[in-house]
Design an enzyme around this catalytic site. Structure first.
Site, PDB file in Angstrom:
ATOM      1  N   ASN A 149       0.806  -1.236   0.000  1.00  0.00           N
ATOM      2  CA  ASN A 149       0.000   0.000   0.000  1.00  0.00           C
ATOM      3  C   ASN A 149       0.833   1.277   0.000  1.00  0.00           C
ATOM      4  OD1 ASN A 149       0.662  -0.601   2.703  1.00  0.00           O
ATOM      5  ND2 ASN A 149      -1.012   0.659   3.439  1.00  0.00           N
ATOM      6  N   GLU A 247       3.450  -5.124  12.463  1.00  0.00           N
ATOM      7  CA  GLU A 247       2.569  -3.971  12.233  1.00  0.00           C
ATOM      8  C   GLU A 247       1.457  -4.444  11.310  1.00  0.00           C
ATOM      9  OE1 GLU A 247       3.035  -1.127  13.710  1.00  0.00           O
ATOM     10  OE2 GLU A 247       5.039  -1.482  14.497  1.00  0.00           O
ATOM     11  N   CYS A 281      -3.286   1.790   6.325  1.00  0.00           N
ATOM     12  CA  CYS A 281      -3.702   1.122   7.565  1.00  0.00           C
ATOM     13  C   CYS A 281      -4.292   2.119   8.553  1.00  0.00           C
ATOM     14  CB  CYS A 281      -2.530   0.390   8.174  1.00  0.00           C
ATOM     15  SG  CYS A 281      -1.114   1.471   8.447  1.00  0.00           S
ATOM     16  N   GLU A 455       7.385   0.577  16.120  1.00  0.00           N
ATOM     17  CA  GLU A 455       8.496   1.045  15.308  1.00  0.00           C
ATOM     18  C   GLU A 455       8.559   2.556  15.450  1.00  0.00           C
ATOM     19  OE1 GLU A 455       8.014  -0.783  11.404  1.00  0.00           O
ATOM     20  OE2 GLU A 455       8.526  -2.727  12.259  1.00  0.00           O
TER      21      GLU A 455
END
Ligand code: NAD
Length: 475
Positions: A149, A247, A281, A455
């Protein structure tokens, strides 16, 4: 036809099997290139190269590693337009979005972690029992696995801290959007990056991903992608006792209160729903609206969604392009049908565009409660739902319904309420009166089905290093 190769040990490499996968252009649905279909043998070759390069890379002064990352950032920055073209063609995102936001952010990732390499410090503890100090040493070879994405943005988000911390990398970009990572690897070769420090292996998750995760020489896996694949990787890294940062997906809530400046912020609210065709996301796909403004908000929001120009990624007026693949197109249309079957009212969109390529109209749905699949499962497309709420408690309960916990945004002028809700939301990131406001120093990640670990900033530097405490008696 263009062939996108692996990058192993400082050189482009064809796949050992000579098998290739088709790469599609989402705006037309046509195959425009082929990418190496990697195998376990290609992974092994890349890990071997990375392992060979690891000691010398780790031994460089931090400032020397920083200088390499700066050089790569500068080389990328000099070619932003080329990379934006590649990204627009490969992923279907508007060229302007790639040129003005995503590729510059990839440059920023490289620069930020170049600085981090020189700023990263470890702890010392004094005053309880002698002197303790902690060394943070590189892990060796690490794997990064990224989705389609935000291809180059997420690729650099992972390799930059891994390299800054002194590791060598075997990176696996998504087979759906392999072009920009290939180009960046070639660029690293052009500027003379030491061979074996950055390696890219292409291919499917089944063929390449598993081999990479399972290679015992790979000491950590940084993964961004779906929850299903994240669970699989977590199980394998858990069994092998290696580090993993996961993630994963999201189903984010946008909480709009009557006292907010929602009318002036409508553009941002629409962007938070539909940017990159909803394939981020962090997009808010469940919009919760205080009942007093529900009908007015719905009318205005739907009008804005209808006005969004959907078109070819190279059309400078297009705000939204196609979905990335046939699979994603089918999944999103099936989710819209499911919403209808669940009793949802499709207020706008709800269909594909009558043109070649994988275009779906921005879709707004209401009439569905928090327990239906539409409001629980990630769709990852230009589809959002609206739900009314009566008070803060109900807004919070609706926002926290479901398994995901990535991000949320709160829109209100009442900052006491905003902070109270922000603390109670079961997510990793909250924005108040804004969306996707990024500061690369902040912890990035989610809870529940949205992942494990963080992260960003020094969190990433800590993930990519092994702490060792040393205690010294002062007696
Ligand atoms: P995906 O999980 O299908 O694939 C992601 C990557 O994993 C790809 O490179 C893929 O080839 C690889 N992969 C697949 N199977 C594997 C396996 N068995 N072992 C190792 N690697 C494997 O996800 P996707 O469809 O590419 O991306 C969309 C998903 O990513 C969405 O769920 C989205 O929410 C999520 N995402 C999360 C974040 C975040 O920061 N939390 C950011 C972007 C995207």
């Amino acid at each position: 036809m263009q062939r996108l190769m692996h990058w192993i040990d400082g050189a482009a490499r064809a796949p050992g099997s000579d098998r290739w996968l088709p790469v599609h252009e989402p705006a037309s649905g046509r195959v425009y290139a082929e990418v190496a279909a990697g195998s376990a043998d290609d992974v092994a070759a890349a890990v071997t190269a990375a392992a060979r390069a690891a000691p010398a890379w780790a031994a460089l002064p931090n400032s020397a590693r920083a200088a390499w990352l700066e050089r790569l950032a500068a080389a990328l920055e000099a070619r932003i337009d080329d990379f934006a073209h590649v990204e627009a063609r490969d992923g279907g995102k508007p060229f302007a979005l790639a040129r003005d936001a995503e590729i510059p952010r990839a440059v920023a990732n490289l620069r930020f972690f170049a600085h981090a390499a020189t700023q990263f410090a470890s702890e010392s503890h004094h005053g309880e029992a002698g002197l303790n100090y902690t060394l943070r040493t590189p892990l060796g070879v690490v794997a990064t696995i990224s989705p389609w994405n935000l291809p180059l943005y997420l690729f650099t988000w992972k390799i930059a801290p891994a390299l800054a911390a002194g590791n060598t990398v075997v990176a696996k970009p998504s087979e759906v959007t392999p072009a920009s990572a290939t180009l960046l690897a070639e660029l690293s070769g052009e500027i003379g990056f030491p061979p074996g420090v950055i390696n890219v292996v292409h291919g499917s998750g089944a063929d390449v991903g598993d081999a990479l995760v399972d290679d015992p020489r790979v000491r950590a896996v940084s993964f961004t992608g779906s929850t299903a694949v994240g669970r699989r990787i977590g199980a394998r890294t858990g069994a092998a006792l290696k580090k993993a940062s996961l993630e994963l997906g999201g189903k984010n809530a946008t909480l709009v209160f009557a006292d907010s400046d929602w009318e002036t912020q409508l553009g941002t609210l629409v962007r938070s729903a539909f940017q990159n065709s909803g394939q981020i996301c962090l997009c808010g796909s469940r919009i919760l609206v205080e009942r007093g403004i529900y009908e007015t908000f719905r009318e205005r929001f739907v009008a804005e969604a209808l006005a969004l120009r959907v078109g070819d990624p190279m059309d400078s007026d297009a705000r939204m392009g196609p979905l990335v693949s046939q699979a994603q197109f089918d999944k999103v249309l099936a989710a819209i049908e499911r919403a209808r079957a669940e009793g949802g009212h499709v207020l706008c969109g709800g269909h594909a565009l009558a043109r070649p390529g994988w275009f779906v109209a921005p879709t707004v749905i209401d009439g569905l409660g928090p327990d239906c699949a539409t409001n629980r499962e990630e769709i990852f497309g230009p589809v959002v739902t609206l739900q009314p709420f009566d008070d803060d408690a109900q807004a919070l309960a609706l926002a926290n319904a479901g398994d995901y916990g990535l991000s949320a945004s709160i829109w209100t002028r009442d900052l006491v309420r905003a902070h109270r809700l922000a603390a109670a939301l079961r997510v990793g990131m909250v924005w108040i009166n804004t969306w996707l406001m990024r500061d690369l120093r902040t912890p990035f990640g989610g809870t529940g089905a949205s992942g494990l670990g963080r992260e960003g900033g020094m969190e990433a530097m800590r993930f990519f290093t092994e702490p060792k405490n040393i205690g010294l008696s002062l007696e």
